[in-house]
Design a protein around this motif. Structure first.
Motif, PDB file in Angstrom:
ATOM      1  N   LEU A  53      59.160  30.129  31.098  1.00 20.58           N
ATOM      2  CA  LEU A  53      60.589  29.801  31.042  1.00 20.58           C
ATOM      3  C   LEU A  53      60.781  28.291  30.948  1.00 20.58           C
ATOM      4  CD1 LEU A  53      61.836  32.147  33.891  1.00 20.58           C
ATOM      5  CD2 LEU A  53      62.008  32.551  31.433  1.00 20.58           C
ATOM      6  N   SER A  54      61.900  27.882  30.401  1.00 24.47           N
ATOM      7  CA  SER A  54      62.174  26.438  30.319  1.00 24.47           C
ATOM      8  C   SER A  54      62.452  25.884  31.713  1.00 24.47           C
ATOM      9  CB  SER A  54      63.344  26.154  29.377  1.00 24.47           C
ATOM     10  OG  SER A  54      64.534  26.665  29.916  1.00 24.47           O
ATOM     11  N   VAL A  55      62.127  24.613  31.878  1.00 22.31           N
ATOM     12  CA  VAL A  55      62.314  23.923  33.149  1.00 22.31           C
ATOM     13  C   VAL A  55      63.238  22.734  32.901  1.00 22.31           C
ATOM     14  CG1 VAL A  55      61.154  22.582  34.947  1.00 22.31           C
ATOM     15  CG2 VAL A  55      60.035  24.598  34.004  1.00 22.31           C
ATOM     16  N   PRO A  56      64.342  22.646  33.661  1.00 18.44           N
ATOM     17  CA  PRO A  56      65.259  21.520  33.442  1.00 18.44           C
ATOM     18  C   PRO A  56      64.704  20.200  33.973  1.00 18.44           C
ATOM     19  CG  PRO A  56      66.071  22.930  35.206  1.00 18.44           C
ATOM     20  CD  PRO A  56      64.834  23.586  34.661  1.00 18.44           C
ATOM     21  N   ILE A  57      64.993  19.130  33.216  1.00 17.32           N
ATOM     22  CA  ILE A  57      64.674  17.775  33.669  1.00 17.32           C
ATOM     23  C   ILE A  57      65.957  17.244  34.289  1.00 17.32           C
ATOM     24  CG2 ILE A  57      63.900  15.476  33.017  1.00 17.32           C
ATOM     25  CD1 ILE A  57      62.728  16.761  30.465  1.00 17.32           C
ATOM     26  N   ILE A 123      62.014  13.587  36.908  1.00 23.86           N
ATOM     27  CA  ILE A 123      62.364  14.510  37.985  1.00 23.86           C
ATOM     28  C   ILE A 123      62.684  15.855  37.351  1.00 23.86           C
ATOM     29  CG2 ILE A 123      63.912  14.981  39.905  1.00 23.86           C
ATOM     30  CD1 ILE A 123      64.413  11.913  40.012  1.00 23.86           C
ATOM     31  N   VAL A 124      61.809  16.845  37.622  1.00 20.11           N
ATOM     32  CA  VAL A 124      61.991  18.189  37.071  1.00 20.11           C
ATOM     33  C   VAL A 124      62.315  19.152  38.207  1.00 20.11           C
ATOM     34  CG1 VAL A 124      60.529  17.832  35.053  1.00 20.11           C
ATOM     35  CG2 VAL A 124      59.506  18.635  37.146  1.00 20.11           C
ATOM     36  N   ASP A 125      63.080  20.183  37.873  1.00 19.77           N
ATOM     37  CA  ASP A 125      63.490  21.185  38.856  1.00 19.77           C
ATOM     38  C   ASP A 125      62.580  22.395  38.715  1.00 19.77           C
ATOM     39  OD1 ASP A 125      64.797  22.664  40.730  1.00 19.77           O
ATOM     40  OD2 ASP A 125      66.614  22.982  39.557  1.00 19.77           O
ATOM     41  N   LEU A 126      61.546  22.463  39.558  1.00 16.24           N
ATOM     42  CA  LEU A 126      60.560  23.537  39.472  1.00 16.24           C
ATOM     43  C   LEU A 126      60.989  24.747  40.291  1.00 16.24           C
ATOM     44  CD1 LEU A 126      57.242  21.518  39.846  1.00 16.24           C
ATOM     45  CD2 LEU A 126      58.290  22.371  37.761  1.00 16.24           C
ATOM     46  N   PRO A 127      60.687  25.941  39.784  1.00 11.80           N
ATOM     47  CA  PRO A 127      60.994  27.143  40.560  1.00 11.80           C
ATOM     48  C   PRO A 127      60.226  27.119  41.883  1.00 11.80           C
ATOM     49  CG  PRO A 127      60.008  27.702  38.417  1.00 11.80           C
ATOM     50  CD  PRO A 127      60.031  26.225  38.538  1.00 11.80           C
ATOM     51  N   VAL A 128      60.830  27.591  42.925  1.00 12.44           N
ATOM     52  CA  VAL A 128      60.280  27.674  44.273  1.00 12.44           C
ATOM     53  C   VAL A 128      60.157  26.298  44.935  1.00 12.44           C
ATOM     54  CG1 VAL A 128      58.363  28.453  45.747  1.00 12.44           C
ATOM     55  CG2 VAL A 128      58.983  29.789  43.740  1.00 12.44           C
ATOM     56  N   ILE A 129      59.619  25.323  44.246  1.00 10.49           N
ATOM     57  CA  ILE A 129      59.380  24.000  44.834  1.00 10.49           C
ATOM     58  C   ILE A 129      60.663  23.170  44.902  1.00 10.49           C
ATOM     59  CG2 ILE A 129      58.151  21.815  44.523  1.00 10.49           C
ATOM     60  CD1 ILE A 129      55.879  23.404  43.284  1.00 10.49           C
ATOM     61  N   GLY A 130      61.472  23.211  43.855  1.00 14.52           N
ATOM     62  CA  GLY A 130      62.669  22.381  43.779  1.00 14.52           C
ATOM     63  C   GLY A 130      62.389  21.132  42.955  1.00 14.52           C
ATOM     64  N   ASN A 131      63.103  20.048  43.225  1.00 16.35           N
ATOM     65  CA  ASN A 131      62.916  18.806  42.471  1.00 16.35           C
ATOM     66  C   ASN A 131      61.531  18.224  42.747  1.00 16.35           C
ATOM     67  OD1 ASN A 131      65.371  18.906  41.245  1.00 16.35           O
ATOM     68  ND2 ASN A 131      66.331  17.385  42.560  1.00 16.35           N
ATOM     69  N   PHE A 132      60.863  17.847  41.658  1.00 19.33           N
ATOM     70  CA  PHE A 132      59.515  17.290  41.732  1.00 19.33           C
ATOM     71  C   PHE A 132      59.465  16.106  40.781  1.00 19.33           C
ATOM     72  CE2 PHE A 132      55.125  17.029  40.209  1.00 19.33           C
ATOM     73  CZ  PHE A 132      54.441  16.978  41.418  1.00 19.33           C
ATOM     74  N   THR A 133      58.958  14.969  41.237  1.00 20.95           N
ATOM     75  CA  THR A 133      58.879  13.772  40.401  1.00 20.95           C
ATOM     76  C   THR A 133      57.470  13.621  39.828  1.00 20.95           C
ATOM     77  OG1 THR A 133      60.561  12.664  41.736  1.00 20.95           O
ATOM     78  CG2 THR A 133      59.194  11.269  40.335  1.00 20.95           C
ATOM     79  N   ILE A 134      57.416  13.464  38.498  1.00 25.41           N
ATOM     80  CA  ILE A 134      56.154  13.194  37.815  1.00 25.41           C
ATOM     81  C   ILE A 134      56.135  11.688  37.521  1.00 25.41           C
ATOM     82  CG2 ILE A 134      54.729  13.645  35.791  1.00 25.41           C
ATOM     83  CD1 ILE A 134      56.291  16.304  35.478  1.00 25.41           C
ATOM     84  N   PRO A 135      55.286  10.921  38.223  1.00 21.89           N
ATOM     85  CA  PRO A 135      55.239   9.477  37.982  1.00 21.89           C
ATOM     86  C   PRO A 135      54.348   9.155  36.779  1.00 21.89           C
ATOM     87  CG  PRO A 135      53.788  10.039  39.796  1.00 21.89           C
ATOM     88  CD  PRO A 135      54.439  11.330  39.343  1.00 21.89           C
ATOM     89  N   LEU A 136      54.812   8.238  35.933  1.00 20.63           N
ATOM     90  CA  LEU A 136      54.046   7.788  34.774  1.00 20.63           C
ATOM     91  C   LEU A 136      54.119   6.270  34.700  1.00 20.63           C
ATOM     92  CD1 LEU A 136      55.500  10.250  32.126  1.00 20.63           C
ATOM     93  CD2 LEU A 136      53.256  10.393  33.158  1.00 20.63           C
ATOM     94  N   SER A 137      53.093   5.653  34.150  1.00 19.67           N
ATOM     95  CA  SER A 137      53.155   4.212  33.910  1.00 19.67           C
ATOM     96  C   SER A 137      52.206   3.854  32.775  1.00 19.67           C
ATOM     97  CB  SER A 137      52.804   3.414  35.165  1.00 19.67           C
ATOM     98  OG  SER A 137      51.457   3.590  35.509  1.00 19.67           O
ATOM     99  N   CYS A 138      52.526   2.764  32.114  1.00 22.44           N
ATOM    100  CA  CYS A 138      51.640   2.245  31.068  1.00 22.44           C
ATOM    101  C   CYS A 138      51.888   0.753  30.920  1.00 22.44           C
ATOM    102  CB  CYS A 138      51.850   2.980  29.744  1.00 22.44           C
ATOM    103  SG  CYS A 138      53.402   2.630  28.915  1.00 22.44           S
ATOM    104  N   LYS A 139      50.903   0.084  30.344  1.00 20.10           N
ATOM    105  CA  LYS A 139      50.994  -1.347  30.067  1.00 20.10           C
ATOM    106  C   LYS A 139      50.719  -1.554  28.593  1.00 20.10           C
ATOM    107  CE  LYS A 139      49.464  -2.924  34.581  1.00 20.10           C
ATOM    108  NZ  LYS A 139      48.515  -3.765  35.306  1.00 20.10           N
ATOM    109  N   GLY A 140      51.292  -2.611  28.041  1.00 19.46           N
ATOM    110  CA  GLY A 140      51.054  -2.905  26.638  1.00 19.46           C
ATOM    111  C   GLY A 140      51.832  -4.118  26.192  1.00 19.46           C
TER     112      GLY A 140
END
Length: 161
Positions: A53-57, A123-140
């Motif tokens: 199923l789709s997951v809302p951001i 920040i994604v809204d996962l089933p059962v877990i709720g809001n979950f943050t996926i941290p990302l970073s890059c340099k350039g």
């Protein structure tokens, strides 16, 4: 009674730890456009959804740093959803005012680009877990616009089609 509650907490923690979560990566950061009020850069983020199923951001937050200082921060509320069992590409636009670019003169004159660090929080809204943050970073390096970019010039090869 306390022992039963502790066992229940451990059971739930183990089950939640085994739940797959979406994975994301920053694919590209580059110049999107030049306007009177600033330069717009964009980041392309690929997000893989392990669910059918789709997951809302819920939100995307971003911080753009140069020479160790924050030159831009903001957020993008409700950018859409991640399609089920697919990789969704998300385009995150960031507008940097000309006044901030001018304040980076020392770095710019070295090689006509800005050495940057980009930090994103999806920040994604996962089933059962709720809001979950996926941290990302890059340099350039962010290339600065040239005179051609301001006046609509471009490569002649693009115009041959």
């Amino acid at each position: 009674m306390a022992g039963l509650i502790d066992k229940a907490k451990e059971f739930v923690a183990e089950k939640i730890a085994d739940i797959p979560i979406p994975e994301a990566s920053i694919e590209d950061v580059g110049l999107k456009g030049v306007g009177k009020d600033g330069v717009t850069y964009n980041a392309i983020v690929a997000i893989m959804n392990p669910y059918s199923l789709s997951v809302p951001i819920s939100e995307v937050s971003y911080v753009l740093k140069c020479d160790g200082r924050v030159i831009l921060s903001g957020n993008m509320p409700d950018p859409g959803s991640i399609a089920g069992k697919e990789t969704t590409k998300l385009d995150i636009s960031m507008k940097v005012p000309h006044s901030i670019i001018v304040s980076l003169v020392r770095d710019i004159f070295r090689d006509w680009d800005i050495d940057y660090e980009l930090e994103l929080g999806l920040i994604v809204d996962l089933p059962v877990i709720g809001n979950f943050t996926i941290p990302l970073s890059c340099k350039g390096e962010l290339k600065l616009p040239s005179i051609k970019d301001f006046f609509g010039g471009g490569d002649d090869e693009d115009k041959k089609d």
